[in-house]
Design a protein around this motif. Structure first.
Motif, PDB file in Angstrom:
ATOM      1  N   ILE A 348       0.450  -1.848   0.125  1.00 57.58           N
ATOM      2  CA  ILE A 348      -0.181  -0.246   0.152  1.00 57.58           C
ATOM      3  C   ILE A 348       1.070   1.282   0.092  1.00 57.58           C
ATOM      4  O   ILE A 348       0.695   1.966  -0.861  1.00 57.58           O
ATOM      5  N   ASN A 349       1.996   1.168   0.544  1.00 56.34           N
ATOM      6  CA  ASN A 349       2.370   2.531   0.987  1.00 56.34           C
ATOM      7  C   ASN A 349       3.428   2.516  -0.314  1.00 56.34           C
ATOM      8  O   ASN A 349       3.798   3.815  -0.595  1.00 56.34           O
ATOM      9  N   ARG A 350       4.166   1.282  -0.696  1.00 54.99           N
ATOM     10  CA  ARG A 350       5.202   1.517  -1.847  1.00 54.99           C
ATOM     11  C   ARG A 350       4.460   2.041  -2.987  1.00 54.99           C
ATOM     12  O   ARG A 350       5.060   2.881  -4.373  1.00 54.99           O
ATOM     13  N   TRP A 351       2.844   1.920  -3.568  1.00 55.82           N
ATOM     14  CA  TRP A 351       2.940   1.968  -4.867  1.00 55.82           C
ATOM     15  C   TRP A 351       1.660   2.983  -4.360  1.00 55.82           C
ATOM     16  O   TRP A 351       0.444   3.197  -5.723  1.00 55.82           O
ATOM     17  N   PHE A 352       1.143   3.437  -3.295  1.00 60.08           N
ATOM     18  CA  PHE A 352       0.177   3.940  -3.625  1.00 60.08           C
ATOM     19  C   PHE A 352       0.301   5.727  -2.888  1.00 60.08           C
ATOM     20  O   PHE A 352       0.321   6.478  -3.279  1.00 60.08           O
ATOM     21  N   THR A 353       0.816   5.232  -1.468  1.00 62.25           N
ATOM     22  CA  THR A 353       1.415   6.645  -0.755  1.00 62.25           C
ATOM     23  C   THR A 353       2.196   7.175  -1.081  1.00 62.25           C
ATOM     24  O   THR A 353       2.238   8.827  -0.965  1.00 62.25           O
ATOM     25  N   ILE A 354       3.195   6.690  -1.198  1.00 67.83           N
ATOM     26  CA  ILE A 354       4.584   7.193  -1.558  1.00 67.83           C
ATOM     27  C   ILE A 354       4.238   8.098  -2.823  1.00 67.83           C
ATOM     28  O   ILE A 354       4.575   9.019  -2.970  1.00 67.83           O
ATOM     29  N   TYR A 355       4.102   7.741  -3.711  1.00 69.88           N
ATOM     30  CA  TYR A 355       3.394   7.936  -5.645  1.00 69.88           C
ATOM     31  C   TYR A 355       2.508   9.706  -4.491  1.00 69.88           C
ATOM     32  O   TYR A 355       3.031  10.892  -4.834  1.00 69.88           O
ATOM     33  N   VAL A 356       1.390   9.449  -4.744  1.00 68.79           N
ATOM     34  CA  VAL A 356       0.516  10.145  -4.024  1.00 68.79           C
ATOM     35  C   VAL A 356       1.345  11.462  -2.668  1.00 68.79           C
ATOM     36  O   VAL A 356       1.130  12.528  -3.683  1.00 68.79           O
ATOM     37  N   PHE A 357       2.366  10.952  -2.373  1.00 68.52           N
ATOM     38  CA  PHE A 357       2.905  12.004  -1.275  1.00 68.52           C
ATOM     39  C   PHE A 357       3.815  12.657  -1.709  1.00 68.52           C
ATOM     40  O   PHE A 357       3.774  14.119  -1.763  1.00 68.52           O
ATOM     41  N   ASP A 358       4.112  12.107  -2.971  1.00 69.65           N
ATOM     42  CA  ASP A 358       5.252  12.426  -3.565  1.00 69.65           C
ATOM     43  C   ASP A 358       4.733  13.577  -4.118  1.00 69.65           C
ATOM     44  O   ASP A 358       5.062  15.202  -4.530  1.00 69.65           O
ATOM     45  N   TRP A 359       3.656  13.260  -5.183  1.00 63.59           N
ATOM     46  CA  TRP A 359       2.924  14.533  -6.268  1.00 63.59           C
ATOM     47  C   TRP A 359       2.039  15.927  -5.532  1.00 63.59           C
ATOM     48  O   TRP A 359       2.315  16.720  -5.357  1.00 63.59           O
ATOM     49  N   LEU A 360       1.948  15.132  -4.051  1.00 63.29           N
ATOM     50  CA  LEU A 360       1.285  16.749  -3.446  1.00 63.29           C
ATOM     51  C   LEU A 360       2.147  17.724  -2.806  1.00 63.29           C
ATOM     52  O   LEU A 360       1.428  19.019  -2.501  1.00 63.29           O
ATOM     53  N   SER A 361       3.417  16.800  -2.672  1.00 64.00           N
ATOM     54  CA  SER A 361       4.546  17.830  -2.179  1.00 64.00           C
ATOM     55  C   SER A 361       4.888  18.622  -2.862  1.00 64.00           C
ATOM     56  O   SER A 361       5.445  19.673  -1.867  1.00 64.00           O
ATOM     57  N   LYS A 362       4.669  18.574  -3.939  1.00 63.71           N
ATOM     58  CA  LYS A 362       5.292  19.778  -5.507  1.00 63.71           C
ATOM     59  C   LYS A 362       4.410  20.886  -4.656  1.00 63.71           C
ATOM     60  O   LYS A 362       4.681  22.018  -5.147  1.00 63.71           O
ATOM     61  N   TRP A 363       3.053  21.288  -3.968  1.00 64.60           N
ATOM     62  CA  TRP A 363       2.087  21.759  -4.670  1.00 64.60           C
ATOM     63  C   TRP A 363       1.615  22.450  -3.726  1.00 64.60           C
ATOM     64  O   TRP A 363       1.136  23.564  -3.033  1.00 64.60           O
ATOM     65  N   PRO A 365       2.528  22.613   1.309  1.00 61.41           N
ATOM     66  CA  PRO A 365       2.929  22.340   2.483  1.00 61.41           C
ATOM     67  C   PRO A 365       2.477  20.666   3.611  1.00 61.41           C
ATOM     68  O   PRO A 365       1.282  20.122   2.784  1.00 61.41           O
ATOM     69  N   MET A 366       3.038  20.020   3.860  1.00 61.24           N
ATOM     70  CA  MET A 366       3.369  18.575   4.255  1.00 61.24           C
ATOM     71  C   MET A 366       2.394  18.582   5.198  1.00 61.24           C
ATOM     72  O   MET A 366       0.898  17.964   5.522  1.00 61.24           O
ATOM     73  N   GLY A 367       1.193  19.828   6.200  1.00 63.69           N
ATOM     74  CA  GLY A 367       0.196  19.562   6.898  1.00 63.69           C
ATOM     75  C   GLY A 367      -0.751  19.632   6.310  1.00 63.69           C
ATOM     76  O   GLY A 367      -1.732  18.557   6.435  1.00 63.69           O
ATOM     77  N   VAL A 368      -0.888  20.109   4.748  1.00 66.91           N
ATOM     78  CA  VAL A 368      -1.908  19.833   4.153  1.00 66.91           C
ATOM     79  C   VAL A 368      -1.581  18.670   3.511  1.00 66.91           C
ATOM     80  O   VAL A 368      -2.979  18.996   2.858  1.00 66.91           O
ATOM     81  N   VAL A 369      -0.956  18.152   2.906  1.00 67.83           N
ATOM     82  CA  VAL A 369      -0.505  16.812   2.440  1.00 67.83           C
ATOM     83  C   VAL A 369      -1.893  15.599   3.042  1.00 67.83           C
ATOM     84  O   VAL A 369      -1.826  15.302   2.580  1.00 67.83           O
ATOM     85  N   LEU A 370      -0.865  15.923   4.410  1.00 71.88           N
ATOM     86  CA  LEU A 370      -2.106  14.871   5.712  1.00 71.88           C
ATOM     87  C   LEU A 370      -3.455  15.579   5.258  1.00 71.88           C
ATOM     88  O   LEU A 370      -3.802  14.256   5.172  1.00 71.88           O
ATOM     89  N   ILE A 371      -3.943  16.378   5.602  1.00 66.16           N
ATOM     90  CA  ILE A 371      -5.356  16.204   5.378  1.00 66.16           C
ATOM     91  C   ILE A 371      -5.477  15.666   4.220  1.00 66.16           C
ATOM     92  O   ILE A 371      -6.779  15.205   4.145  1.00 66.16           O
ATOM     93  N   LEU A 372      -5.396  16.446   2.545  1.00 66.28           N
ATOM     94  CA  LEU A 372      -5.563  15.625   1.523  1.00 66.28           C
ATOM     95  C   LEU A 372      -5.751  14.128   1.267  1.00 66.28           C
ATOM     96  O   LEU A 372      -6.176  13.869   0.634  1.00 66.28           O
ATOM     97  N   ILE A 373      -4.114  14.374   1.881  1.00 65.93           N
ATOM     98  CA  ILE A 373      -4.037  12.480   2.131  1.00 65.93           C
ATOM     99  C   ILE A 373      -5.383  11.275   2.948  1.00 65.93           C
ATOM    100  O   ILE A 373      -5.984  10.944   2.119  1.00 65.93           O
ATOM    101  N   THR A 374      -5.711  12.196   3.703  1.00 69.49           N
ATOM    102  CA  THR A 374      -6.549  11.984   4.415  1.00 69.49           C
ATOM    103  C   THR A 374      -7.938  11.643   3.763  1.00 69.49           C
ATOM    104  O   THR A 374      -8.923  10.811   3.664  1.00 69.49           O
ATOM    105  N   LEU A 375      -7.961  12.421   3.039  1.00 70.70           N
ATOM    106  CA  LEU A 375      -9.498  13.145   2.302  1.00 70.70           C
ATOM    107  C   LEU A 375      -9.385  12.067   1.200  1.00 70.70           C
ATOM    108  O   LEU A 375     -10.534  11.643   0.633  1.00 70.70           O
ATOM    109  N   LEU A 376      -8.727  12.137   0.512  1.00 66.01           N
ATOM    110  CA  LEU A 376      -8.640  10.992  -0.486  1.00 66.01           C
ATOM    111  C   LEU A 376      -8.889  10.296  -0.483  1.00 66.01           C
ATOM    112  O   LEU A 376      -9.556   9.206  -0.898  1.00 66.01           O
ATOM    113  N   LEU A 377      -8.081   9.310   0.555  1.00 69.30           N
ATOM    114  CA  LEU A 377      -8.434   7.765   1.088  1.00 69.30           C
ATOM    115  C   LEU A 377     -10.037   7.377   1.576  1.00 69.30           C
ATOM    116  O   LEU A 377     -10.313   6.437   1.369  1.00 69.30           O
ATOM    117  N   LYS A 378     -10.477   8.749   2.728  1.00 67.19           N
ATOM    118  CA  LYS A 378     -12.296   8.864   2.430  1.00 67.19           C
ATOM    119  C   LYS A 378     -12.735   8.480   1.613  1.00 67.19           C
ATOM    120  O   LYS A 378     -13.836   7.998   0.863  1.00 67.19           O
TER     121      LYS A 378
END
Length: 626
Positions: A348-363, A365-378
């Protein structure tokens, strides 16, 4: 509950009854004191003997080395610096190895601009080669530098009469250092079957982060087997000279976010000995590491012993790239230094979380990235959550009918019949109580995957968000100097918020479950409420030391889960849902063949139960006639 209370009273009473008298306690304390003194003396004697053994071994190595390298045993030690924009390494001409490693552009816990991975006070690397009559230990030799640039260095220890030991270094563009070692003109001094030399590497892993306890969980001596896969020593307990039965190609002295890795081109042979000793809080160090190994050595000097060292951050993408830069053409799997969990969670982390995390972190800040990952998973799990909720809602609106259908089964011995009657009633309306379980279980791997990913994400290190100064460590609202049992020396705000959200979500979940339960089940649910509220309290003691990023993710995740559940409750029309179920009931009643799967099995079970009940009643009537 009565049984638990009685057991507790019994244990308390037995403990009081069996406690020793004052005279027995005094005698035991005296015996314990004598035993403690004796044990302390034995441990002190053992330490002194071990220190003497090490001193004697070093003296012997030095004496052996003296027989060959007369001129190289005296000299002036100096530091030669190799550097690039990422790394600064100090190589000491005494011993010829890296004595200090500074990783640039990463602040340390005291807010200095660079991280000191290790220095010569705690880190030692010694190569030992056995000749026919003596041992050569590099730690005793003074080397002469030459061919020195910012990225290259040659060190030579002269043994006279054309004999020498030469070490060459080449620093790459980032965090990889190449080293080669060979002897010249010394072939006749070694036994014909000499093929190995010994390597002894020691270091104390520095505390680099604010939270000692949390960082210590992720500091471990890790090694990679030649045939594939990594292993590690215990993070919590002491392991001394643990024997490794496999060939290994690298060993890493690792803390949470940085590692020192030694890679052998020709592998380290079996029976290496690894040591990891946890250090005390406040010492400034996490673990004391040692690796005793053997690797390839060519006494003719035609082929060098080659090594590569990685001194850098535990960054998954970076470690993948570093492996491609290695000249050894081996499948090193260096990215395994970033622990992503057991196989399922790692996928899950290797093929999903890392890719999403890397892409979101380009745009963002990290706190917002955590919120957006949570929303995406929801968003991804919403269909399953809705299905689970609707299953519960169906059972809720059917509750009056279930109570009516099971009213006759109020005796304790009728509970199985009551359960069967409930399941049969569900089947009539096409409702499966199990349909709400699987979707919720599917979400659990995501929670556990994030539990493994967030603490190992170096991208969160030093990143601030809202009131949080550093997402990679705890965020205290209150701190004190003394450790309190189970709590520590602080209160973490994100942990408190996570626990409050957990209480809210537990309350909503229990309310939903209580609304669908019938008879004694609802009463039992009331008795179990205190256990559900106790769980967030347990989480507080577990997560108070954890990173603010992980607690913040769980807080946001539970908040959104509660919001989704509230929204579904408000938007569900119970009367309309009951009408749909009634229509389905009439349809199933008119066409029984449509029942299939669980509903069909439940109906068959009900019919079988009714037939057994009829036979029992008939048997009772016959007995009464007789």
């Amino acid at each position: 509950m009565t049984g638990l209370v009685l057991m507790g009273l019994l244990l308390i009473g037995f403990s009081w009854w069996s406690q020793p008298s004052a005279e027995e306690q005094a005698k035991k304390m005296q015996q314990d004191s004598i035993a403690a003194v004796t044990q302390h003396k034995a441990e002190l004697a053992k330490q002194q003997a071990h220190a003497k053994e090490i001193a004697d071994l070093k003296a012997k190595q030095k004496a052996d080395t003296t027989a060959l390298f007369h001129a190289a045993l005296e000299g002036q030690a100096q530091e030669v610096v190799l550097k690039n924009e990422h790394l600064e390494l100090s190589v000491n001409t005494k011993g010829g190895t890296v004595s200090k490693a500074i990783i640039k552009n990463f602040k340390d816990r005291e807010d200095n601009p660079d991280v000191v991975l290790f220095d010569d006070k705690v880190q030692k690397l010694n190569f030992i080669m056995s000749t026919k009559e003596a041992n050569i230990a590099t730690q005793d030799l003074y080397f002469s530098p030459s061919a020195q640039t910012d990225s290259t260095l040659t060190l030579t220890a002269d043994a006279g009469q054309g004999k020498s030991l030469v070490i060459q270094y080449r620093l790459g563009a980032d965090y990889l250092l190449h080293m080669s070692m060979k002897v010249n003109g010394m072939n006749g001094l070694f036994a014909p079957n000499t093929k190995f030399m010994n390597v002894d590497w020691t270091d104390k892993c520095r505390q680099q982060e604010k939270g000692f306890t949390f960082e210590n969980r992720y500091a471990t001596l890790t090694y990679h087997k030649v045939k594939g896969g990594t292993k590690k020593l215990s993070e919590a307990s002491e392991e001394i000279d643990k024997k490794i039965d496999d060939k290994i190609d690298w060993v890493a002295f690792k803390n949470q976010f940085f590692s020192a890795v030694m890679i052998a081109k020709h592998d380290f042979s079996e029976e290496a000995l690894m040591t990891s000793v946890p250090q005390e809080k406040g010492s400034g160090y996490l673990k004391a590491y040692q690796a005793k190994m053997q690797t390839f050595f060519d006494p003719t000097g035609q082929k060098a012993s080659e090594f590569e060292f990685y001194f850098g951050p535990n960054d998954f993408r970076l470690l993948n790239r570093i492996e491609k830069e290695s000249t050894f053409n081996k499948d090193l799997e260096l990215q395994r230094l970033v622990y992503l969990g057991w196989p399922l969670f790692r996928i899950i982390n290797r093929w999903f979380t890392i890719y999403v995390f890397d892409w979101l972190s380009k745009w963002f800040p990290m706190g917002v990235v955590l919120i957006l990952i949570t929303l995406l998973l929801k968003l991804i799990t919403y269909p399953m959550v809705k299905k689970s909720y609707m299953s519960s809602a169906k059972m809720r609106v059917l509750k009056p009918k279930l109570e009516a259908a099971t009213a006759q089964y109020n005796k304790p011995e009728d509970q199985m019949q009551k359960q069967q009657a409930m399941m049969a009633e569900y089947s009539k309306y096409g409702v499966s109580p199990l349909s709400g379980c699987l979707p919720m279980l599917i979400q659990m791997p995501i929670w556990i995957a994030m539990f493994n990913f967030v603490p190992n994400a170096i991208q969160l290190r030093g990143e601030s968000f809202l009131w949080i100064n550093d997402l990679s460590t705890y965020d205290p609202i209150i701190q004190w100097n003394k450790n309190i049992w189970l709590i520590g020396d602080h209160l973490s705000l994100t942990c408190i918020l996570f626990c409050i959200a957990n209480v809210l979500y537990s309350w909503m979940t229990m309310r939903q479950q209580r609304d669908q339960m019938v008879g004694q089940q609802a009463e039992q649910m009331k008795m179990m409420q205190w256990m559900m509220y106790l769980m967030p309290v347990m989480f507080f003691f577990m997560f108070n030391d954890y990173s603010a990023g992980l607690n913040f993710y769980y807080f946001v995740s539970l908040f959104f889960s509660a919001a989704i559940m509230w929204t579904l409750r408000k938007t569900t029309n119970d009367a309309k849902l009951l009408q749909i179920l009634e229509a389905r009931y009439e349809e199933n009643k008119a066409n029984p063949k449509k029942l299939s799967g669980l509903a069909a099995r439940l109906q068959a079970m009900q019919e079988q139960q009714q037939e057994m009940q009829r036979k029992r009643e008939e048997l009772e009537r016959k007995k009464r006639k007789l």
